[in-house]
Design a protein around this motif. Structure first.
Motif, PDB file in Angstrom:
ATOM      1  N   TYR A   1      15.789   0.572   5.671  1.00  0.00           N
ATOM      2  CA  TYR A   1      16.022  -0.412   6.727  1.00  0.00           C
ATOM      3  C   TYR A   1      14.799  -1.315   6.895  1.00  0.00           C
ATOM      4  N   TYR A   2      13.617  -0.708   6.875  1.00  0.00           N
ATOM      5  CA  TYR A   2      12.390  -1.465   7.131  1.00  0.00           C
ATOM      6  C   TYR A   2      11.743  -2.041   5.869  1.00  0.00           C
ATOM      7  N   THR A   3      11.996  -1.431   4.704  1.00  0.00           N
ATOM      8  CA  THR A   3      11.290  -1.843   3.490  1.00  0.00           C
ATOM      9  C   THR A   3      12.236  -1.939   2.289  1.00  0.00           C
ATOM     10  N   GLU A   4      11.710  -2.533   1.233  1.00  0.00           N
ATOM     11  CA  GLU A   4      12.360  -2.493  -0.073  1.00  0.00           C
ATOM     12  C   GLU A   4      11.564  -1.500  -0.917  1.00  0.00           C
ATOM     13  N   PRO A   5      12.085  -0.289  -1.103  1.00  0.00           N
ATOM     14  CA  PRO A   5      11.311   0.750  -1.795  1.00  0.00           C
ATOM     15  C   PRO A   5      11.551   0.748  -3.309  1.00  0.00           C
ATOM     16  N   ALA A   6      10.502   1.086  -4.046  1.00  0.00           N
ATOM     17  CA  ALA A   6      10.608   1.203  -5.504  1.00  0.00           C
ATOM     18  C   ALA A   6       9.567   2.206  -5.987  1.00  0.00           C
ATOM     19  N   ILE A   7       9.836   2.817  -7.135  1.00  0.00           N
ATOM     20  CA  ILE A   7       8.874   3.731  -7.748  1.00  0.00           C
ATOM     21  C   ILE A   7       7.844   2.908  -8.520  1.00  0.00           C
ATOM     22  N   ALA A   8       6.564   3.106  -8.205  1.00  0.00           N
ATOM     23  CA  ALA A   8       5.493   2.431  -8.937  1.00  0.00           C
ATOM     24  C   ALA A   8       5.083   3.243 -10.158  1.00  0.00           C
ATOM     25  N   LEU A   9       4.933   4.562  -9.992  1.00  0.00           N
ATOM     26  CA  LEU A   9       4.629   5.435 -11.122  1.00  0.00           C
ATOM     27  C   LEU A   9       4.836   6.891 -10.746  1.00  0.00           C
ATOM     28  N   ARG A  10       4.994   7.693 -11.764  1.00  0.00           N
ATOM     29  CA  ARG A  10       5.101   9.145 -11.601  1.00  0.00           C
ATOM     30  C   ARG A  10       3.753   9.760 -11.925  1.00  0.00           C
ATOM     31  N   VAL A  11       3.352  10.742 -11.124  1.00  0.00           N
ATOM     32  CA  VAL A  11       2.022  11.327 -11.262  1.00  0.00           C
ATOM     33  C   VAL A  11       2.159  12.827 -11.499  1.00  0.00           C
ATOM     34  N   PRO A  12       1.737  13.325 -12.657  1.00  0.00           N
ATOM     35  CA  PRO A  12       1.844  14.762 -12.920  1.00  0.00           C
ATOM     36  C   PRO A  12       0.838  15.562 -12.111  1.00  0.00           C
ATOM     37  N   ARG A  13       1.157  16.801 -11.868  1.00  0.00           N
ATOM     38  CA  ARG A  13       0.283  17.670 -11.059  1.00  0.00           C
ATOM     39  C   ARG A  13      -1.059  17.937 -11.750  1.00  0.00           C
ATOM     40  N   THR A  14      -1.117  17.684 -13.064  1.00  0.00           N
ATOM     41  CA  THR A  14      -2.312  18.004 -13.847  1.00  0.00           C
ATOM     42  C   THR A  14      -3.491  17.083 -13.569  1.00  0.00           C
ATOM     43  N   VAL A  15      -3.291  15.990 -12.821  1.00  0.00           N
ATOM     44  CA  VAL A  15      -4.392  15.035 -12.596  1.00  0.00           C
ATOM     45  C   VAL A  15      -5.071  15.255 -11.245  1.00  0.00           C
ATOM     46  N   PHE A  16      -4.860  16.433 -10.669  1.00  0.00           N
ATOM     47  CA  PHE A  16      -5.471  16.754  -9.373  1.00  0.00           C
ATOM     48  C   PHE A  16      -6.354  17.991  -9.481  1.00  0.00           C
TER      49      PHE A  16
ATOM     50  N   ASP B   1       4.807  17.823  -8.939  1.00  0.00           N
ATOM     51  CA  ASP B   1       4.413  16.477  -9.335  1.00  0.00           C
ATOM     52  C   ASP B   1       4.588  15.521  -8.157  1.00  0.00           C
ATOM     53  N   SER B   2       4.081  14.312  -8.314  1.00  0.00           N
ATOM     54  CA  SER B   2       4.141  13.324  -7.237  1.00  0.00           C
ATOM     55  C   SER B   2       4.750  12.017  -7.726  1.00  0.00           C
ATOM     56  N   LEU B   3       5.126  11.190  -6.773  1.00  0.00           N
ATOM     57  CA  LEU B   3       5.565   9.830  -7.047  1.00  0.00           C
ATOM     58  C   LEU B   3       4.710   8.879  -6.228  1.00  0.00           C
ATOM     59  N   VAL B   4       4.396   7.734  -6.809  1.00  0.00           N
ATOM     60  CA  VAL B   4       3.780   6.654  -6.045  1.00  0.00           C
ATOM     61  C   VAL B   4       4.879   5.639  -5.753  1.00  0.00           C
ATOM     62  N   LEU B   5       5.121   5.420  -4.466  1.00  0.00           N
ATOM     63  CA  LEU B   5       6.163   4.489  -4.041  1.00  0.00           C
ATOM     64  C   LEU B   5       5.536   3.191  -3.563  1.00  0.00           C
ATOM     65  N   LYS B   6       6.211   2.123  -3.880  1.00  0.00           N
ATOM     66  CA  LYS B   6       5.791   0.799  -3.413  1.00  0.00           C
ATOM     67  C   LYS B   6       6.822   0.344  -2.390  1.00  0.00           C
ATOM     68  N   LEU B   7       6.417   0.257  -1.131  1.00  0.00           N
ATOM     69  CA  LEU B   7       7.316  -0.107  -0.045  1.00  0.00           C
ATOM     70  C   LEU B   7       6.941  -1.493   0.468  1.00  0.00           C
ATOM     71  N   THR B   8       7.747  -2.470   0.101  1.00  0.00           N
ATOM     72  CA  THR B   8       7.497  -3.848   0.526  1.00  0.00           C
ATOM     73  C   THR B   8       8.213  -4.092   1.846  1.00  0.00           C
ATOM     74  N   ARG B   9       7.451  -4.471   2.852  1.00  0.00           N
ATOM     75  CA  ARG B   9       8.036  -4.677   4.184  1.00  0.00           C
ATOM     76  C   ARG B   9       9.037  -5.834   4.160  1.00  0.00           C
ATOM     77  N   ARG B  10      10.211  -5.600   4.694  1.00  0.00           N
ATOM     78  CA  ARG B  10      11.223  -6.654   4.776  1.00  0.00           C
ATOM     79  C   ARG B  10      10.835  -7.647   5.873  1.00  0.00           C
ATOM     80  N   THR B  11      11.105  -8.911   5.646  1.00  0.00           N
ATOM     81  CA  THR B  11      10.891  -9.901   6.700  1.00  0.00           C
ATOM     82  C   THR B  11      11.944  -9.752   7.786  1.00  0.00           C
ATOM     83  N   ARG B  12      13.121  -9.248   7.395  1.00  0.00           N
ATOM     84  CA  ARG B  12      14.161  -8.901   8.363  1.00  0.00           C
ATOM     85  C   ARG B  12      14.983  -7.762   7.774  1.00  0.00           C
ATOM     86  N   PRO B  13      15.517  -6.865   8.620  1.00  0.00           N
ATOM     87  CA  PRO B  13      16.311  -5.742   8.104  1.00  0.00           C
ATOM     88  C   PRO B  13      17.547  -6.242   7.344  1.00  0.00           C
ATOM     89  N   PRO B  14      18.093  -5.426   6.455  1.00  0.00           N
ATOM     90  CA  PRO B  14      19.252  -5.829   5.664  1.00  0.00           C
ATOM     91  C   PRO B  14      20.549  -5.866   6.467  1.00  0.00           C
TER      92      PRO B  14
END
Length: 287
Positions: free
Chosen positions: A183-198, A205-218
């Motif tokens: 409702y508030y953002t346009e979400p997308a996966i930026a990259l997948r992060v394996p547990r081995t890099v911590f 494992d982890s995901l990096v999400l890119k949440l772009t704020r909407r100028t108005r809700p959909p």
């Protein structure tokens, strides 16, 4: 100081400072410089950007953000880590360390103070965070509903949580938080992060999400509070039909039947099958 984002440097810091990474706070430090660069790239930073980082840890990502952004505000709740950060970030004149709980802070006020803005419209800024599991939902809701001037969020979360935030109607992963994020953002996966890099290595494992704020809700919603109360009621009792689930909001079943009919919703459906637009129609019909 040299990059913290290597296994050797991180382990040396942990031993030198006598640090014990706290599992209760999700303290798993990034030790892969390539992943650090990719997260910073996802934030699309430039010299004119201000970025707020939640939970900088030992400063591996903070160092990279400082090299790309005009200003970095790093919020850390752990006093021992703050002491170490003053060393790993020494010489980074565009970094401000803030001791505090991100859930209790007004991000707009922090940015305004850092930019020296007392009056006038605050420019938008970005948020980057490696969110521990125990605080993911409250932090997300704080960022989404706080009416802050955030244009973009780049958030690392556990993979299971990330897929839940991106879930579409009809599956078991789809829930109230999915609706709020979409409702508030346009979400997308930026990259997948394996547990081995911590360090220490987490169990998932982890995901990096890119949440772009909407100028108005959909969808158009006259009363957001009501909209989200309906959504919470629908998902709090997932096995129930939408007719029975909304009964928890103290409306007579006959009233609810009429409301759902006006919204064009089959009362036998379950909340997890409803789209944002359908929840919005129920909200409008409810009023």
């Amino acid at each position: 100081m040299d990059s913290v984002a290597t296994p050797g440097r991180t382990l040396a810091l942990v031993r030198e400072k006598g640090l014990v990474p706290r599992k209760s706070r999700g303290q798993n430090f990034l030790v892969d410089a390539n992943i650090v660069r990719k997260i910073a790239q996802a934030a699309e930073l430039g010299p004119g950007d201000t970025v707020v980082e939640i939970g900088p840890g030992l400063g591996a990502l903070t160092q990279e953000l400082a090299a790309r952004a005009g200003r970095v505000i790093a919020i850390e709740i752990d006093r021992e880590l703050l002491a170490t950060l003053t060393e790993t970030l020494a010489g980074k004149v565009n970094v401000r360390l803030v001791a505090g709980d991100a859930l209790k802070l007004n991000f707009d006020h922090l940015v305004a103070e850092s930019l020296g803005i007392q009056e006038g419209r605050l420019p938008t800024y970005k948020v980057v965070a490696n969110l521990p599991y125990y605080i993911t939902t409250p932090i997300l809701l704080h960022l989404l509903t706080g009416e802050f001037r955030i244009a973009l969020m780049v958030l690392m979360v556990q993979a299971e949580v990330g897929y839940r935030l991106l879930a579409r109607p009809g599956g078991k992963e789809y829930g109230a938080l999915s609706v709020a994020v979409q409702y508030y953002t346009e979400p997308a996966i930026a990259l997948r992060v394996p547990r081995t890099v911590f360090y220490p290595r987490p169990e998932v494992d982890s995901l990096v999400l890119k949440l772009t704020r909407r100028t108005r809700p959909p969808v158009a919603v006259a009363d957001e509070d009501l909209f989200f109360r309906l959504i919470r009621a629908a998902f709090n009792q997932r096995r129930k039909t939408i007719l029975n689930a909304l009964g928890s909001l103290e409306r007579e079943k006959a009233d609810l039947t009429r409301i759902l009919a006006r919204a064009g919703i089959d009362p036998r459906r379950r909340g997890e099958t409803l789209t944002l637009a359908e929840f919005a129609r129920i909200s409008q019909a409810w009023q």
